[in-house]
Design a protein around this motif. Structure first.
Motif, mmCIF file in Angstrom:
data_model
loop_
_atom_site.group_PDB
_atom_site.id
_atom_site.type_symbol
_atom_site.label_atom_id
_atom_site.label_comp_id
_atom_site.label_asym_id
_atom_site.label_seq_id
_atom_site.Cartn_x
_atom_site.Cartn_y
_atom_site.Cartn_z
ATOM 1 N N ASP A 97 79.946 44.292 101.338
ATOM 2 C CA ASP A 97 80.531 43.029 101.803
ATOM 3 C C ASP A 97 82.045 43.030 101.580
ATOM 4 O O ASP A 97 82.813 42.618 102.471
ATOM 5 C CB ASP A 97 79.908 41.849 101.059
ATOM 6 C CG ASP A 97 80.578 40.529 101.407
ATOM 7 O OD1 ASP A 97 80.253 39.956 102.469
ATOM 8 O OD2 ASP A 97 81.459 40.078 100.635
ATOM 9 N N THR A 98 82.485 43.499 100.423
ATOM 10 C CA THR A 98 83.917 43.541 100.132
ATOM 11 C C THR A 98 84.638 44.496 101.071
ATOM 12 O O THR A 98 85.684 44.157 101.646
ATOM 13 C CB THR A 98 84.151 43.973 98.674
ATOM 14 O OG1 THR A 98 83.534 43.025 97.795
ATOM 15 C CG2 THR A 98 85.638 44.052 98.351
ATOM 16 N N LEU A 99 84.104 45.682 101.255
ATOM 17 C CA LEU A 99 84.744 46.683 102.112
ATOM 18 C C LEU A 99 84.844 46.200 103.558
ATOM 19 O O LEU A 99 85.899 46.332 104.196
ATOM 20 C CB LEU A 99 83.965 48.001 102.041
ATOM 21 C CG LEU A 99 84.117 48.785 100.735
ATOM 22 C CD1 LEU A 99 83.016 49.829 100.595
ATOM 23 C CD2 LEU A 99 85.489 49.463 100.669
ATOM 24 N N VAL A 100 83.758 45.637 104.066
ATOM 25 C CA VAL A 100 83.765 45.146 105.448
ATOM 26 C C VAL A 100 84.781 44.014 105.596
ATOM 27 O O VAL A 100 85.544 43.962 106.569
ATOM 28 C CB VAL A 100 82.358 44.677 105.867
ATOM 29 C CG1 VAL A 100 82.411 43.918 107.194
ATOM 30 C CG2 VAL A 100 81.412 45.870 105.986
ATOM 31 N N LEU A 148 89.753 49.613 97.011
ATOM 32 C CA LEU A 148 88.715 49.854 98.012
ATOM 33 C C LEU A 148 88.220 51.302 97.979
ATOM 34 O O LEU A 148 87.059 51.570 98.283
ATOM 35 C CB LEU A 148 89.235 49.489 99.408
ATOM 36 C CG LEU A 148 89.685 48.026 99.581
ATOM 37 C CD1 LEU A 148 90.088 47.765 101.031
ATOM 38 C CD2 LEU A 148 88.583 47.052 99.167
ATOM 39 N N ARG A 149 89.091 52.229 97.615
ATOM 40 C CA ARG A 149 88.638 53.619 97.487
ATOM 41 C C ARG A 149 87.585 53.736 96.386
ATOM 42 O O ARG A 149 86.589 54.447 96.536
ATOM 43 C CB ARG A 149 89.819 54.542 97.189
ATOM 44 C CG ARG A 149 90.779 54.734 98.361
ATOM 45 C CD ARG A 149 91.812 55.824 98.061
ATOM 46 N NE ARG A 149 92.724 56.006 99.175
ATOM 47 C CZ ARG A 149 93.891 55.375 99.317
ATOM 48 N NH1 ARG A 149 94.279 54.519 98.377
ATOM 49 N NH2 ARG A 149 94.660 55.588 100.362
ATOM 50 N N ARG A 150 87.834 53.049 95.293
ATOM 51 C CA ARG A 150 86.868 53.085 94.185
ATOM 52 C C ARG A 150 85.539 52.472 94.608
ATOM 53 O O ARG A 150 84.470 52.974 94.260
ATOM 54 C CB ARG A 150 87.434 52.326 92.976
ATOM 55 C CG ARG A 150 86.464 52.225 91.819
ATOM 56 C CD ARG A 150 87.137 51.689 90.567
ATOM 57 N NE ARG A 150 87.684 50.371 90.719
ATOM 58 C CZ ARG A 150 86.962 49.246 90.676
ATOM 59 N NH1 ARG A 150 85.663 49.304 90.501
ATOM 60 N NH2 ARG A 150 87.540 48.070 90.804
ATOM 61 N N LEU A 151 85.576 51.382 95.383
ATOM 62 C CA LEU A 151 84.346 50.742 95.844
ATOM 63 C C LEU A 151 83.562 51.670 96.773
ATOM 64 O O LEU A 151 82.341 51.796 96.651
ATOM 65 C CB LEU A 151 84.665 49.431 96.571
ATOM 66 C CG LEU A 151 85.179 48.270 95.717
ATOM 67 C CD1 LEU A 151 85.412 47.047 96.592
ATOM 68 C CD2 LEU A 151 84.213 47.928 94.600
ATOM 69 N N THR A 178 88.830 47.795 115.264
ATOM 70 C CA THR A 178 88.278 49.136 115.006
ATOM 71 C C THR A 178 87.664 49.211 113.605
ATOM 72 O O THR A 178 87.610 50.285 112.998
ATOM 73 C CB THR A 178 89.378 50.211 115.151
ATOM 74 O OG1 THR A 178 90.442 49.927 114.234
ATOM 75 C CG2 THR A 178 89.917 50.245 116.566
ATOM 76 N N LEU A 179 87.215 48.058 113.111
ATOM 77 C CA LEU A 179 86.646 47.957 111.767
ATOM 78 C C LEU A 179 85.577 49.013 111.508
ATOM 79 O O LEU A 179 85.629 49.744 110.512
ATOM 80 C CB LEU A 179 86.075 46.547 111.566
ATOM 81 C CG LEU A 179 84.970 46.359 110.521
ATOM 82 C CD1 LEU A 179 85.508 46.628 109.128
ATOM 83 C CD2 LEU A 179 84.376 44.959 110.607
#
Length: 688
Positions: free
Chosen positions: A448-451, A469-472, A511-512
């Motif tokens: 959910d966070t990444l999207v 975000l890389r860590r997630l 382009t998600l």
């Protein structure tokens, strides 16, 4: 042996800045020496809270400088520019000559070879070298122009037992330094590094940070053993306290044992992160009320010990108050309060987030073949601890405290554990959730966070990743791989983005989906590289199966990487390449088209028939393997086809005069390559 020794004494430099500063300082001097062709035999850099030091051995007193060509301005430049160039380099106009470069025609001069005193060269250049130190954070002192981590007080500079004389901003170099940071009238002069290090050693000051670190670690273990305590020395904390002290002394302290009733994570966080103490355990692994402090001096009167005990008791008193206050607050009744707590601009509140996570968690539950009820319950209350005083005081404990609250209020153990672990993993080496409900909650939160952040185009750049975000994404990869769980990430990303839109949030990044898939693939590549898997094998596996088959990608690449340099791997690659090279060469002919069908009636040798039969045996094996495929056995089976394949190449002319036979043999080779591709696309794997 000649030596160059430089010490920079300042107010206390924060521990976080010291390592970078000492390495940066040393590297700047080494770069300068390389540029000037100055040789040396050894180099060192040291730091204490107040001192930065570098030491070079073996610099010769006289430096032989080679002839040097120096470029000046372009030939069409003004007379003023040309004169300035000549003046700054002590040349005359007659010394100029023209030379064409890829950027145009320039004036040049040649500096003749000469012998320079090392001391003169150092005195002239040290100030400019010091200006090149890169501080992550720096400050200005009063009206002075110098920016330094903390106010710079003195510069000690010695070469070959004599002081170097130069000026650096407001300071003049000398052969003395302050010997006590608190009494700056106490100074001492030195002529070499040995007398310097011996003097401070007598005062029990350890200048070398590596020796200081080893000393602290040994003393911590010695004191804990003497008191029958166990201690797990955290490397990061050890590194930090090493840079906080120069005269380390280990003090054994205690806090009120009544505080052992509150969750151990609160105790550990208070000691480790807030106070820089080392916590201890008893023989059964239970945390004790004993802790070790690395002080910066002797504590003859016990003031340092009592002061630290007073501080920790005060902090734990506050923590206990917040714990008692928060643990009984009904979690379910507080869910609506999340509506008042913003998650991120453009992504709604935390209430919106947990609603999305609830539905996403349901989809993941179906994939994991677990019940949705526990996932939905844990999702709805997993962010409530963000409203608590205890997490406000100890933000590092979010999730952990939520798990404790849920456990105290009688929620199912799976629910409590899922809440406690849903932020995991918090680092590349930290543990991951293992239980299915914990896995589902952790994945739903991260996806959910990444999207969301990719949706509003808040993606990481090459140098910055403010939202981790890389860590997630790596966390998602690790959870799946290390739990041997296969999920369709593309479907989860699509579903998650739809949940945002259902709530009325506009995801501006068109382009998600593509961006996030590429992002996941890059994290997967990095993870596999950390496992020492060859880059070409990584590319082959990912190109063969994509991000939705992450387990297959990883395991097949891992096995091939293990066997690639052994006989099995060499045979498989040679068989494939021998066939694919002929195919690639023949298919360059645009008039030749293959139909993916091989006609056995056109075979006119046993070698063709045997190869055709072997291919069907291999295809039957791959068709029957399915999810239970033994990847090492697959490579063994491919390797065992070597004799049949090589017999074919040794006895059959593929490029037959009869075009129908030639095409049929090429079809057979294409069939062979595609059969090998059931493992992965070997065309991406480099030949041995």
């Amino acid at each position: 042996m000649s030596e160059f020794f430089l010490e920079l004494f300042s107010e206390e430099i924060p521990a976080i800045l010291q390592k970078n500063a000492r390495e940066n300082l040393l590297q700047n001097f080494k770069y300068f020496f390389e540029k000037k062709n100055i040789n040396f035999s050894k180099d060192f850099s040291f730091s204490t809270p107040n001192r930065l030091l570098i030491l070079f051995y073996g610099i010769k007193p006289k430096i032989h400088q080679k002839e040097e060509e120096k470029r000046g301005p372009k030939i069409e430049s003004s007379e003023k520019a040309i004169e300035g160039f000549l003046k700054s380099n002590n040349f005359q106009k007659k010394d100029l000559y023209q030379k064409e470069t890829d950027k145009g025609v320039f004036y040049f001069v040649k500096k003749p070879p000469k012998i320079i005193k090392a001391s003169d060269l150092l005195q002239e250049n040290i100030p400019s070298i010091l200006d090149k130190i890169s501080w992550k954070k720096s400050m200005k002192w009063g009206d002075l122009e110098l920016y330094w981590a903390r106010p710079l007080k003195s510069i000690l500079a010695i070469y070959n037992n004599k002081k170097l004389i130069f000026k650096y901003h407001h300071l003049e170099s000398s052969n003395f330094t302050f010997i006590d940071k608190d009494f700056e009238e106490k100074t001492k002069s030195f002529t070499n590094f040995k007398t310097y290090i011996d003097y401070f050693k007598k005062s029990q000051i350890i200048i070398d940070q590596n020796k200081r670190k080893k000393f602290i670690e040994a003393e911590l273990l010695k004191v804990s053993k003497r008191k029958n305590l166990n201690i797990a020395i955290n490397e990061k904390l050890l590194e930090e306290v090493t840079n906080l002290v120069n005269k380390p002394k280990i003090l054994a302290c205690k806090f009120d044992e009544n505080y052992l009733k509150i969750p151990k994570e609160i105790l550990i966080t208070t000691m480790k992160f807030h106070q820089k103490y080392f916590h201890t355990f008893d023989e059964k692994g239970n945390i004790t009320n004993n802790f070790l402090v690395v002080a910066n001096n002797k504590d003859n009167k016990g003031f340092i010990k009592s002061g630290n005990e007073r501080v920790i008791n005060a902090r734990l008193s506050d923590a206990q108050f917040f714990w008692e206050k928060n643990k009984s607050n009904n979690l379910v009744k507080q869910v609506s309060k999340l509506k008042t707590m913003n998650y991120f601009k453009g992504l709604g509140t935390y209430f919106d987030k947990v609603q999305r996570m609830r539905k996403l968690g349901g989809m993941i539950s179906d994939e994991l073949l677990i019940g949705k009820d526990k996932v939905e319950i844990s999702t709805m209350i997993c962010k409530i601890d963000l409203l608590s005083d205890i997490v406000g005081e100890f933000p590092e404990l979010q999730g952990v405290m939520g798990g404790y609250f849920a456990e105290f209020q009688g929620f199912d153990k799976d629910v409590s554990l899922a809440i406690r672990e849903h932020y995991l993993p918090v680092g590349n080496e930290s543990k991951i959730p293992k239980k299915p409900f914990s896995v589902a909650l952790s994945l739903s939160d991260k996806i959910d966070t990444l999207v969301g952040f990719f949706g509003i185009d808040a993606k990481p750049t090459s140098s910055k990743d403010p939202f981790a975000l890389r860590r997630l994404a790596l966390g998602v990869i690790r959870i799946l791989l290390e739990n041997n769980r296969e999920l369709k990430l593309k479907d989860l990303i699509n579903y998650s983005s739809n949940l945002y839109r259902e709530q009325g949030f506009e995801l501006s990044n068109k382009t998600l989906h593509k961006d996030l898939i590429i992002f996941f693939i890059e994290r997967l590549k990095n993870y596999m590289k950390e496992k020492d898997i060859r880059s070409d094998i990584i590319e082959a596996a990912i190109n063969s199966y994509g991000i939705d088959n992450i387990i297959k990608v990883y395991k097949k690449a891992l096995i091939l990487n293990k066997l690639i340099n052994k006989e099995i791997g060499q045979i498989v690659i040679s068989c494939y390449k021998r066939a694919s090279n002929i195919l690639d060469q023949e298919l360059k002919n645009q008039e030749l088209e293959l139909s993916n069908t091989t006609d056995p009636d056109l075979f006119n040798s046993e070698f063709e028939k045997n190869l055709y039969k072997k291919i069907h045996e291999l295809r039957k094996y791959f068709a029957s393997s399915g999810r239970d495929e033994n990847y090492e056995l697959s490579l063994i089976n491919l390797a065992e086809s070597k004799n049949v394949i090589f017999d074919f190449f040794d006895n059959v002319m593929v490029n037959d005069e009869n075009k129908a036979i030639k095409r049929n043999r090429l079809e057979l080779l294409q069939m062979l390559c595609k059969t090998f591709d059931n493992y992965l696309n070997f065309s991406n794997v480099e030949s041995l």
